[in-house]
Every structure is written in C-alpha cells, then in structure tokens.
Design an enzyme around this catalytic site. Structure first.
Site, short mmCIF file in Angstrom:
data_model
loop_
_atom_site.label_atom_id
_atom_site.label_comp_id
_atom_site.label_asym_id
_atom_site.label_seq_id
_atom_site.Cartn_x
_atom_site.Cartn_y
_atom_site.Cartn_z
CG HIS A 19 -1.31 7.28 3.52
ND1 HIS A 19 -1.52 7.90 4.71
CD2 HIS A 19 -1.79 6.02 3.64
CE1 HIS A 19 -2.12 7.06 5.53
NE2 HIS A 19 -2.29 5.91 4.91
CE LYS A 55 -3.98 -1.93 2.34
NZ LYS A 55 -4.71 -1.86 3.60
CG HIS A 99 2.00 5.49 6.54
ND1 HIS A 99 1.54 5.31 5.27
CD2 HIS A 99 1.46 4.49 7.28
CE1 HIS A 99 0.76 4.25 5.22
NE2 HIS A 99 0.69 3.73 6.43
#
Length: 584
Positions: free
Chosen positions: A147, A144, A150
């Site tokens: 982004h 994933k 994080h």
RNA sequence: GCGCCAGUAGCUCAGUUGGAUAGAGUGUUUGGCUACGAACCAAAAGGUCGGGGGUUCGAAUCCCUUCUGGCGUACCA
C-alpha cells in the site's frame, strides 16, 4: 584576469567545489592581516542571505574584543587592505560584515569545466571506497497489499542507497520481508476456512486480503479462531509439510506482485532475506545474552532490563518461550555483521518503531558488540488519511499500484492536451507520473507525516518532480536544436545575475549530496534540485540562446551552462530515484 | 503518568555549530505565449516564528516554564 586563480592550489582532496577554495583563500589572506588562525576564520565565514550582498562574508564580531573596536570599523579597515586583490571583483564592508564578490567569469569557467570533465558524475566521490553500507528498506508483509504507506520506506531507502553509492560506498539493499509470525497462522486458518484456490489464483493479494479481513471480523465474534490460528502457526514453526507448502505459496505470489511494483519504481534488492530467514539464528542470540548474564526473568519472560536507560525491558523470549521480533532483529544484525562486515547498517523503518530500535541497539552494545554503534534507525512519518489511519486489518488500504497508475493516467491526459506529438508517450507518462509521486514522499523532512490527498499528490505545478523534469526537457530541447560547438567557451559575457546564480547552484551539488548522506535525508537533494531548476528557468526566461541575435561567444557560453545544468539535474534526480525525459 | 517528535504566511513546508530585511511552493489579485517548450516567468498582498520568562551586542535557533497536537510506552511487527 585569466590568471586570477593561479595561486589557488586545487588539491585532490579539495576538488569538490571551488567555493571551498575561496574559503581557503579568504581565510589565508585574513590570517596574515588579523592574526586569527586560518581554522578560526574558516569557521565563521558564511554565505550572505542575499546574493546581492556578495558570495561570501566575514563577520567581524570576533575581532571586536581583541582589537577593542566596533565591528563596522574593523570591516572598513579590512576592506581597504583587501580591495586590490585580483581574485575578487570587489570587497565591500557593510556594517559589521566584510563581503566578498568573486570574479564571475573565472568562477563559471572553473565550475563548468569540472562538470564537463566529470562526464555525468559531477562531484561523485570515493570517500566510501572499500566500505559497505547496508540499507534495509521497503520490507512489506507477505500476503498483504503493497500500500501507499510502503512507499515511504521504499522511496527513502532507494534514494539513500543511491546516494551512498554516489559517494563510493559498496551498498547492499536489503528487503526484510515480513514473512513470519502469528499473522500467518491467521491467514492459513482463514484460507482453510474460506479460501477458494481458483479465485485466489486470479488475484492472490486481493483475495488473501479479503479472507484476512474476514478473519478479524469473525474472530471478534468467535475468539476460538485466534487459538486455531496459533495452532497453525505452531505447525508452521514445526515444519509441517502441508502448512509450509501453503506458506511458501503465499510468499511466492506475494513476491511476484511486489516485484511488479518495484519494477515500476526502478527499485531493486540484493537480498530478500525476511524474518523467516532468521528462524534458526535466534537460539545463538539467546545463548549469548544468557551467557553474558544479561537475561532476567520477568513475569515469566526472558528480558534485558533497561531501566537505567529509562526504557522498558527488551523482551527476548516471551513467557511461552517463543521468540519475538527483538530477538529476530538482533539475530539479523549479527548475521549481517558476519556476512557483510558493514560500515553502516541502516534501517529505514517508521518512527513509531524508534523505541524498539533504541532497545535492541542498547542490548547489542551490552552484548559487547561495539559495531552496534554503526546501526542506525532512519525513521519516517506516517501516511494518514484526513480522517483515519491506514489499517490493513480493516481492509481500508490504498494500493500503491493504483496511485501510480492514477498518476500515470493523469500525465497521459496532460501530454495529450499539451504535447501530443512526442514519441513514446507511454514511457514518458510513466516516468513523469511516478516521479511526481516519489517527489511528494521525498520533498520534506522524512519524519513529517504525510496526509494522503489525491489533489496534492497529482499536483504537477510548482515544487514537484514534473517542474524539475520540465526544466530538464527544455534544456535538452535547446541542446538538440543547436549545431554550435561550445567546447571552449569564454564566460566573460555571461556574468549576469541569472547566469551566475545558476552556475553557483550547479556548484552546490556536492554539498547537497554530502548533507543528504550525513543526515540520511534525501530531501536535501530534492530541495537542491528544485532550486537548481528554478535558477535554470529564471535564466531560461531572461537570456535568449538560440533565438534573436545572440553573438556566437555568448551563445557558446550559454550553451555550456545549459549543458552543465541539465547534466546535474539528471544526476540529482537519479539520486532520488526519479527519471528524466527528453521531451514531455 | 513517563519518553520521543512537532507547533513558522489562509494551506503544505524550508530555515540549529545563535548573526544582515524570517524564505519557498500553493491559494488569492495582476502582468507576460505570431513560443530557444506557459507543466514556465514576473509582480502584489499575506508573519505577535504557539504563549510567557531567561541567557547576550544579537534568539525562529540555546535554557526554563506553560499550552496544543502526533507517536510510543514488555510478551504484535
């Protein structure tokens, strides 16, 4: 004058900040006069709200009862007793307060000497010697995107790790990768159906995200997909070679991309042991809990009941017999205790998971592990958009790398227009651009939500990393230009408010570091270094150093102040994970 | 419903072992660059500290109550 400090015994333990010594001294003087104990006095001594009122104050309220006099009267009497003390510039009674003014030149000399002798590690401590602190942070999910959300965990964790190191602890940085769970069943299912290896090879994370989003869209129409996904996860759990190979591929390409971002941020880890790592370590936890009679069956699941703590049950085994994240986290904690024998085990994970951690810590205590008390959940707020929440499942994500690059680009433009001649523009733009983003995540109480906005994220004025970095660059510029040897300065001519306040602020560094560690709050350092830069800029604007006709003695003293200020700014920024630049 | 967190200047936020006139940044208005670097500095304006009650010499801070918002509330992590 020079002897003013002689009878202050600076012990090894008390070296941190001469403020402490003043407190000690004031307390000892007042002890003999008032009859209060030293400890009692130290407790109530405070720093006045306005420096004009003095450097330290003793509120006389506590004496009112025993002496049966009004506090202002007491303050006045104490003033006459203390006013000839050579250690103070003056002692002044203002209402119920007894205000102390330090001898500025002596104070400056002491502080700046200590900074100089520290050689770049002012107020570094050894209090944590021999103790290990674990910091789990960042922990993104495999396959994933990394982004903007994080960054919160990454920035706080990185800063805390550095802060604990500065205090002498042996720090282990742990990246608890999200590399296991039913979501991988979904991903593998999606990959089998729509994945094109050639396309994915080129831009793995993005393409994997695309098919992951597609999976959720399709699964809404066709629930059978979810069952299929569960099957794939089961295959993965059973070490099916083909599925495992796929999983390993996802993990590898993801880590490669994550590491690129970590390099930009200057972040590193000692361990990437993620959820998958604990797959074979959970059975023991189940056995232990069962053996200690903590497990209860409820709706088919094995749980630890926590009603007496006003919490929902902690699920250890789901009704289908599978483990769950609580089981995994407990197994991980046990593994870490055995492997590292930690003094503190810190989890930098969002506040929405607060209940989860309260639950597993409680279960661990009930298992008889008293070290569960040294496990700490350090929560932080959400990154939100003005209108919606970030959701990977719907594909509306802001990539951290894009944000960093945008910020670097803006810095580039700014350099181009204001200072195009500096060397290594790329490196400078990178340090400032990234610093600015990190700062916005570390400037407030970590539990506060951040509403994502390009405007505020890329605002380089006022309270911001560039503001601090700019102050540093200006100071360094002066030191670069001067040819004066300022090794043994006389501070009797640098006792103005601006000079003195700056040195006082420099001296406060150690307190900021301790506060930050006590509360696991990097923003104490952010606030500190911003204030330090502010004091520096004020000083800089009011006191010429190289220009005009400054006499040599004054110049030397001011250079020593600049030298110490820049040094401490650099140390403080380091603790935030922000780099400095020599010019910008 | 229950639990946790929050509500302070137009906006974003500091400020708890209860203490002096509640502070920054930003925005607004204004002044300062023939420069030790203006990504800076200075000044002005801007507040019923969500509302109400209580504790006391004293409350943004502690207690009670109430309103509003966020997050969480067993088989996702």
């Amino acid at each position: 004058m020079q002897k003013a400090l002689y009878y202050i015994n600076i012990t090894e333990k008390n070296k941190r900040g001469i403020i402490m010594n003043y407190r000690e001294y004031i307390a000892s003087r007042l002890e003999s006069i008032t009859g209060l104990s030293c400890e009692e006095i130290k407790k109530v001594i405070e720093i006045p709200p306005d420096p004009k009122m003095g450097d330290m104050a003793f509120p006389c309220f506590i004496l009112a009862k025993t002496l049966k006099k009004a506090p202002p009267l007491i303050a006045n009497e104490l003033m006459s007793e203390l006013n000839n003390d050579i250690k103070f510039e003056k002692v002044q009674a203002v209402g119920p307060y007894l205000n102390f003014f330090f001898n500025r030149a002596e104070f400056e000399k002491d502080v700046l000497t200590r900074v100089k002798e520290s050689k770049g590690s002012f107020d570094k401590s050894e209090e944590g010697k021999g103790k290990t602190v674990l910091v789990e942070y960042s922990s993104p999910n495999i396959a994933k995107p990394f982004h903007i959300g994080h960054l919160f965990s990454t920035a706080i964790g990185n800063s805390l790790a550095r802060i604990y190191e500065y205090l002498g602890y042996d720090v282990k940085r742990l990246n608890h990768l999200g590399d296991w769970g039913t979501q991988f069943g979904k991903l593998i299912c999606a990959y089998k159906r729509w994945g094109d290896p050639k396309v994915i090879e080129k831009d793995p994370i993005n393409e994997l995200l695309k098919i992951y989003v597609k999976f959720h869209e399709e699964a809404e129409k066709n629930p059978a997909l979810d069952d299929e996904a569960r099957e794939y996860f089961k295959l993965l759990e059973n070490n099916d070679p083909e599925t495992t190979k796929l999983w390993q591929y996802f993990r590898d390409v993801s880590l490669k991309e994550f590491k690129r971002v970590y390099d930009m941020l200057g972040v590193s880890f000692d361990s990437y042991a993620g959820e998958s790592f604990y797959g074979d370590k959970m059975q023991e936890v189940v056995d232990i809990l069962r053996e200690k009679n903590l497990l209860t069956e409820s709706d088919g699941a094995q749980v630890v009941m926590l009603d007496d703590m006003n919490m929902p049950p902690c699920i250890i085994l789901k009704s289908d017999g599978a483990t769950i994240y609580a089981t995994r986290d407990i197994a991980a904690a046990l593994y870490r205790k055995r492997t590292y024998d930690f003094y503190k085990n810190i989890y930098v994970v969002g506040t929405p998971q607060a209940l989860h951690f309260r639950q597993i810590f409680e279960v661990m205590k009930r298992a008889g592990w008293d070290w569960a008390n040294n496990c700490i959940h350090v929560g932080f707020g959400l990154v939100k958009f003005p209108d919606k929440k970030l959701s990977t499942r719907h594909g509306d994500v802001v990539f951290l790398e894009d944000v960093l690059n945008e910020s670097i680009q803006k810095t580039r433009e700014k350099i181009e227009q204001s200072n195009p001649d500096i060397g290594d523009k790329e490196e400078v733009a990178k340090r400032i651009g990234i610093g600015a983003i990190l700062y916005t995540f570390l400037k407030n109480n970590r539990e506060k939500d951040i509403v994502f906005s390009w405007d505020s994220m890329l605002d380089f004025e006022g309270e911001s990393a560039p503001y601090v970095q700019y102050s540093y660059a200006r100071g360094r510029s002066i030191l670069r230009r001067c040819n004066t040897d300022f090794s043994n300065p006389d501070f009797s001519k640098t006792t103005s408010d601006e000079e003195y306040e700056l040195v006082k602020q420099i001296n406060a560094f150690g307190n900021a570091v301790s506060d930050a560690a006590d509360k696991n709050e990097p923003f104490y350092i952010t606030r500190y270094v911003t204030n330090l830069a502010k004091c520096f800029n004020k000083f800089y604007n009011t006191h010429p150093i190289l220009k005009g006709d400054v006499d040599v003695q004054t110049q030397k003293a001011r250079l020593a102040i600049v030298d110490a200020a820049t040094q401490v700014i650099k140390s403080a920024l380091y603790l935030l994970g922000i780099e400095t630049v020599e010019s910008m």
